[in-house]
Design an enzyme around this catalytic site. Structure first.
Site, PDB file in Angstrom:
ATOM      1  N   ASP A  76       0.922  -1.119  -0.038  1.00 34.73           N
ATOM      2  CA  ASP A  76      -0.034   0.078  -0.115  1.00 34.73           C
ATOM      3  C   ASP A  76       0.796   1.429  -0.025  1.00 34.73           C
ATOM      4  OD1 ASP A  76      -1.928   1.822   0.358  1.00 34.73           O
ATOM      5  OD2 ASP A  76      -2.061   1.636   2.598  1.00 34.73           O
TER       6      ASP A  76
ATOM      7  N   ASP B 135      -3.452   4.155   2.817  1.00 35.18           N
ATOM      8  CA  ASP B 135      -4.933   4.417   3.120  1.00 35.18           C
ATOM      9  C   ASP B 135      -5.173   3.086   3.676  1.00 35.18           C
ATOM     10  OD1 ASP B 135      -4.950   2.752   0.733  1.00 35.18           O
ATOM     11  OD2 ASP B 135      -6.480   3.934  -0.122  1.00 35.18           O
TER      12      ASP B 135
ATOM     13  N   ASP C 233      -2.258  -1.101  -3.431  1.00 31.53           N
ATOM     14  CA  ASP C 233      -2.338   0.009  -4.751  1.00 31.53           C
ATOM     15  C   ASP C 233      -1.374  -0.582  -5.587  1.00 31.53           C
ATOM     16  OD1 ASP C 233      -0.363   1.221  -3.798  1.00 31.53           O
ATOM     17  OD2 ASP C 233      -1.622   2.538  -2.565  1.00 31.53           O
TER      18      ASP C 233
ATOM     19  N   ASP D 110     -12.647 -14.785 -15.128  1.00 36.30           N
ATOM     20  CA  ASP D 110     -13.653 -15.051 -13.821  1.00 36.30           C
ATOM     21  C   ASP D 110     -14.714 -15.621 -14.250  1.00 36.30           C
ATOM     22  OD1 ASP D 110     -13.863 -14.174 -10.924  1.00 36.30           O
ATOM     23  OD2 ASP D 110     -15.593 -13.211 -11.793  1.00 36.30           O
TER      24      ASP D 110
ATOM     25  N   GLU E 215     -11.366 -19.579 -15.051  1.00 41.84           N
ATOM     26  CA  GLU E 215     -11.686 -19.892 -13.756  1.00 41.84           C
ATOM     27  C   GLU E 215     -12.977 -20.559 -14.010  1.00 41.84           C
ATOM     28  OE1 GLU E 215     -13.284 -18.764  -9.306  1.00 41.84           O
ATOM     29  OE2 GLU E 215     -14.019 -17.634 -11.144  1.00 41.84           O
TER      30      GLU E 215
HETATM   31  C1  GLC Z   1     -14.841 -15.452  -8.745  1.00 44.17           C
HETATM   32  C2  GLC Z   1     -13.971 -14.618  -8.112  1.00 44.17           C
HETATM   33  C3  GLC Z   1     -14.503 -14.409  -6.650  1.00 44.17           C
HETATM   34  C4  GLC Z   1     -15.860 -13.662  -6.709  1.00 44.17           C
HETATM   35  C5  GLC Z   1     -16.601 -14.272  -7.854  1.00 44.17           C
HETATM   36  C6  GLC Z   1     -17.761 -13.329  -8.561  1.00 44.17           C
HETATM   37  O1  GLC Z   1     -15.060 -16.867  -8.217  1.00 44.17           O
HETATM   38  O2  GLC Z   1     -12.382 -15.424  -7.662  1.00 44.17           O
HETATM   39  O3  GLC Z   1     -13.365 -13.874  -5.819  1.00 44.17           O
HETATM   40  O4  GLC Z   1     -16.345 -13.504  -5.776  1.00 44.17           O
HETATM   41  O5  GLC Z   1     -15.706 -14.908  -9.007  1.00 44.17           O
HETATM   42  O6  GLC Z   1     -17.269 -12.442  -9.349  1.00 44.17           O
END
Ligand code: GLC
Length: 553
Positions: free
Chosen positions: A30, A34, A38, A216, A277
């Protein structure tokens, strides 16, 4: 009988064998002070990652966001949230990483936006049936006056998957779908306008020079036609890891999208990559995500979810090499990330703790920290000897455990709120990193602020303390990464070896790798010359919860 696993490595693209380090920007470093990490903080600490020896970094989202799900709720896909800095800070960070030979992957969140995204705000103001509403999944309710949701689906974060809106004239209106929080409306990926918008977002970041995207919820983007009711089994994994035929997970329609993106990335130089993912019931199904014209990698969650058991671990490794190999893709390996209990804690669990449940002050049967750390070091020592690409999550190189005593008032994960405090959620793996034992906030910044409290005992895990200790977890990771690189373990074949039912053992060239997952020491050959031990021991008996790499003679 020993078997040979031939790992398919069609080209020499970097991502086939890379070690990729996940940065969770809120909690890495950071610079502004704050209490939230970042981009300038990341830039300032890049040398530590170069010293560690990683090939690439993946950054969890830092785009404009109201932070209702820690940035996985994006309001503007083409800008940096002021919490994390500016686009110029991003460019500086990217250049600094590239200058150190570290590639950079950013997180793309295509399944849903934030409810603050301009498209969603327009959709709220527009009428049912409008072009604005068609970018999301709006439906009329059921029941006499539309007062009931369109179907029975339940959100990953708890509660229903639908939220009712108030129409512009003040009357109760349609409902919109959200797999996650109500502030995260799902896009309608059957709509070409959505597809075109995301092509443009991909180009925006590719043009800036990113090396790839972690995608994601890649398995959630297409929903089954007609949105049929679905009741998961009571022990279901909320992200869909355990069940086949869930109408909102793993639908075949997603593959067209990945093929489209594959072509788009191929127009750029430098082997840009997509990593999905996708929590799916089998590795075979997961491997379909990485056929030659689709994504390049996908996370190996079946491996991550495997308990500390020699047979189960051997089986999942075998299956991973077979199934990914069959489609010409490298397997990935991962033990921790920002959504699961850290593996230094998880591997010592004696009771079931499904993904997203978390561990908090009132959780019974807390895992043993000493056993957990020994297993974590052994597990990583095994993982980094496997062919394919490995993902590390910030802090695991310090051996950080899950923060299990975060007081309720600090919790931020929407899971905690939507389940009415029944599930602790994921805050325990997201606590800011300790860099210097004697500095404010352990060197996370110089003001001492921290968005989640750091446990006092983390002083012993601080990077400066571990750097000075040749037996620390940081020294182990640094050594493993250097040896992995020197021996080219990211690619090539593996020969299984037999060291008994409690061992996972194989040979990579002339290096033997043996992990002891049992309850008694395992005899190693008397002529073993050790390259690395996951924890110090004397003699040639491999202690429990320990992995070694050795040559003979
Ligand atoms: C994926 C991310 C997770 C998030 C979810 C919704 O699983 O890794 O952190 O909450 O998607 O976007």
């Amino acid at each position: 009988m020993p078997e040979i696993e031939q790992f398919a490595a069609p080209g020499s693209e970097w991502w086939r064998s890379a070690v990729i380090y996940q940065i969770y920007p809120r909690s890495f470093a950071d610079a502004s002070g704050d209490g939230i990490g970042d981009l300038p903080g990341i830039t300032s600490r890049l040398d530590s990652l170069k010293d560690l020896g990683v090939d690439a970094i993946w950054l969890s989202p830092f785009m404009t966001s109201p932070q209702r799900d820690a940035g996985y709720d994006v309001a503007d896909y083409r800008d940096v949230d002021p919490l994390f800095g500016t686009l110029a800070d991003f460019d500086t960070m990217l250049e600094a990483a590239h200058a150190r030979g570290i590639r950079v992957i950013v997180d793309l969140v295509p399944n849903h936006s934030s409810d603050q995204h301009v498209w969603f705000q327009e959709a709220l103001k527009a009428a049912p049936g409008s072009r604005e509403r068609a970018r999301y999944i709006f439906r009329d309710g059921t029941g006499e006056n539309g007062e009931l949701p369109p179907n029975n689906w339940e959100s990953v974060f708890g509660g229903g998957m639908w939220q009712r809106v108030t129409e512009a004239d003040g009357t109760p209106g349609q409902w919109y779908l959200h797999i996650f929080d109500a502030t995260q409306p799902d896009f309608d990926w059957t709509n070409e306008e959505v597809r075109e918008e995301f092509r443009s977002i991909l180009r925006f970041w590719l043009d800036r020079g990113v090396d790839g995207f972690r995608v994601d919820v890649a398995h959630g983007m297409i929903k089954a036609d007609g949105l049929p009711d679905y009741t998961p089994p009571s022990d279901a994994d909320s992200m869909g890891g355990g069940e086949a035929n869930v109408p909102y997970w793993g639908q075949d329609g997603v593959h067209d999208i990945y093929r489209d993106w594959h072509e788009l990335l191929a127009q750029y130089d430098g082997d840009r990559a997509l990593c999905g993912e996708a929590w799916l019931p089998t590795l075979k199904k997961t491997s379909l995500w990485v056929r030659p014209d689709e994504m390049h990698q996908t996370f190996n969650f079946p491996y991550l979810m495997t308990a500390w058991d020699a047979k189960a671990l051997g089986d999942v490794i075998r299956e991973s090499l077979d199934d990914f190999g069959a489609v010409g893709a490298p397997s990935t390996w991962v033990l921790s990330n920002h959504d699961v209990v850290r593996h230094a804690t998880r591997l010592a669990l004696t009771v079931d703790n499904p993904q997203g449940e978390g561990i908090g002050p009132h959780t019974p049967n807390k895992p043993d920290a000493v056993i957990g750390l020994a297993r974590a070091r052994a597990a990583t020592t095994l993982m980094l000897a496997l062919p394919g690409s490995s993902y590390l999550y910030q802090g695991e190189e310090l051996g950080l455990p899950e923060a299990m005593e975060i007081p309720d008032e600090y919790r931020q994960d929407p899971t905690w709120f939507r389940t009415k405090h029944e599930r602790y959620g994921r805050d325990g793996c997201r606590v800011p990193l300790p860099w210097e034992a004697d500095a404010p906030a352990f060197g996370f910044n110089d003001t001492g602020l921290s968005w989640l409290p750091q446990p006092d005992e983390w002083a012993t895990y601080a990077r400066d303390v571990e750097l000075a200790d040749p037996n620390s977890t940081l020294s182990l990771y640094t050594e493993l990464l250097a040896l992995r690189r020197a021996h080219g373990f990211g690619s090539g074949s593996l020969v299984w070896e037999d060291f008994g039912a409690d061992a996972v053992a194989f040979r990579r060239g002339d290096v033997h790798v043996v992990a002891n997952l049992g309850t008694a020491p395992i005899a190693l050959p008397g002529d073993a010359t050790f390259l690395v031990k996951s924890q110090p021991f004397a003699g040639s008996e491999l202690p429990v919860d320990t992995t070694v790499w050795f040559t003979r003679g």
